[in-house]
Enzyme design. Sequence first.
Site, mmCIF file in Angstrom:
data_model
loop_
_atom_site.group_PDB
_atom_site.id
_atom_site.type_symbol
_atom_site.label_atom_id
_atom_site.label_comp_id
_atom_site.label_asym_id
_atom_site.label_seq_id
_atom_site.Cartn_x
_atom_site.Cartn_y
_atom_site.Cartn_z
ATOM 1 N N HIS A 13 0.862 -1.198 0.000
ATOM 2 C CA HIS A 13 0.000 0.000 0.000
ATOM 3 C C HIS A 13 0.892 1.240 0.000
ATOM 4 O O HIS A 13 1.473 1.594 1.024
ATOM 5 C CB HIS A 13 -0.904 0.016 1.241
ATOM 6 N N HIS A 15 1.534 5.386 -1.694
ATOM 7 C CA HIS A 15 1.182 6.566 -2.503
ATOM 8 C C HIS A 15 2.460 7.145 -3.091
ATOM 9 O O HIS A 15 3.377 7.495 -2.351
ATOM 10 C CB HIS A 15 0.495 7.633 -1.636
ATOM 11 N N LYS A 99 -9.365 -0.122 -5.834
ATOM 12 C CA LYS A 99 -9.410 0.525 -4.518
ATOM 13 C C LYS A 99 -10.747 1.196 -4.261
ATOM 14 O O LYS A 99 -11.234 1.975 -5.079
ATOM 15 C CB LYS A 99 -8.289 1.581 -4.452
ATOM 16 N N HIS A 136 -10.479 1.368 1.881
ATOM 17 C CA HIS A 136 -10.285 2.383 2.923
ATOM 18 C C HIS A 136 -11.504 2.264 3.824
ATOM 19 O O HIS A 136 -12.597 2.701 3.463
ATOM 20 C CB HIS A 136 -10.175 3.791 2.317
ATOM 21 N N HIS A 174 -4.501 -0.414 5.911
ATOM 22 C CA HIS A 174 -4.029 0.401 7.041
ATOM 23 C C HIS A 174 -4.957 0.317 8.250
ATOM 24 O O HIS A 174 -5.533 1.308 8.677
ATOM 25 C CB HIS A 174 -3.790 1.858 6.625
ATOM 26 N N ASP A 248 1.446 2.699 3.517
ATOM 27 C CA ASP A 248 0.601 3.884 3.318
ATOM 28 C C ASP A 248 1.453 5.155 3.332
ATOM 29 O O ASP A 248 0.966 6.225 3.719
ATOM 30 C CB ASP A 248 -0.522 3.958 4.354
HETATM 31 O O1 DOR Z 1 -3.382 9.603 5.592
HETATM 32 C C1 DOR Z 1 -3.721 9.288 4.468
HETATM 33 N N1 DOR Z 1 -3.160 9.850 3.370
HETATM 34 N N2 DOR Z 1 -4.710 8.405 4.308
HETATM 35 C C2 DOR Z 1 -5.233 8.131 3.118
HETATM 36 O O2 DOR Z 1 -6.126 7.353 3.072
HETATM 37 C C3 DOR Z 1 -4.753 8.832 1.899
HETATM 38 C C4 DOR Z 1 -3.398 9.332 2.066
HETATM 39 C C5 DOR Z 1 -2.987 10.322 1.005
HETATM 40 O O3 DOR Z 1 -3.193 10.057 -0.177
HETATM 41 O O4 DOR Z 1 -2.424 11.350 1.361
HETATM 42 ZN ZN ZN Z 2 -3.371 5.085 1.540
#
Ligand code: DOR
Ligand code: ZN
Length: 345
Positions: A13, A15, A99, A136, A174, A248
């Site tokens: 997971h 980003h 997702k 999520h 998460h 995450d």
């Molecule tokens: O804290 C987070 N940041 N939770 C999420 O679900 C998305 C992520 C983000 O893309 O910044």
């Molecule tokens: Zn995330």
Amino acid sequence: MKHLKLTKPDDWHLHLRQGKAMSSVVGMTARQMGRAIVMPNLSPPVKTVKQALDYRREIVSALPKSSDFNPLMTLYLTDNTTRQDIINASIEEHVYAVKLYPAGATTNSESGVTNLSNVYLALEQMQKEGVPLLVHGEVTQDDIDIFDREAIFIETVLMPLLAKFPELKVVLEHITTKDSVDFVSSSQSNIGATITAHHLLANRNHMLVGGIKPHYYCLPVLKRKAPHQDALIAAATSGSPKFFLGTDSAPHYQNEKESACGCAGIFSAHAAIELYADAFEKANKLDMLEGFASKYGADFYGLKRNTEIITLEKRPWTVPKSYSFSDSKVIPFFAEERLSWRLVP
Ligand code: DOR
Ligand code: ZN
């Protein structure tokens, strides 16, 4: 113990963002991980296979030529996702999952699903094709306390969803509560969960005691130590194949976190495996790290485990204060704090 050898881990997971922001951070993950499940919450979101492949190409071109890091792409589920979108995803070798963001739950979730009944056909197709749904897991109603949103999601959304689609492969992403740990532990083998390093190493006191610390703010928000953080540590270090590594890691510009309305996300890619190693060592369970970090995720996704070996060395180091992030900075998790383990390059 001075050295720890592990099968190369994967991040289930992650980003990565886009453009210069992406190219400033992707190398940090590629240095540590064999693969990563890349989140589709861009603006605009990654909704089709074509968009996922374009995004993957952008990521790969930002990597050094010698890197064999493999970004595993995902699609963003919307009220308009069709059966055909799922069929297209299931036959594309670089797309691994879909997702679910409940609309309004988090960063770039505006195009998320407003009501699950809008996506029943897509979910039915996913169940049929064995495409995992990454969730999520938070409800979004204004009158539900932010600390209760995950537990209420399980009860009011996830349980009915699984009653309707009992064979659907689901990763509850998460997880932050004992409620999720209990739910996943007692579910069938088609239900797994990722756990972040920050939810293992921090609780809401870190964010709120002695002043508000925006770099500890993420969603789902950090919970209490007992029973929640303790339950996550127990689950991650238990050797149960239902729980696996997902950082995450979610980089944001420093000024957008240090703001009157700071955004959610903790950046941990700079030291992902080192952070987990510290958490497992604190629990006296370093011997359980390899299964969690390098085996159970691949098994859940039905992929081969990595064969390369990495080495961590017990050599305390101080995490930098910041990293450059596009034209700005990102403040990493554990900034200016000590970590005991370090990846041998
Ligand atoms: O804290 C987070 N940041 N939770 C999420 O679900 C998305 C992520 C983000 O893309 O910044
Ligand atoms: Zn995330």
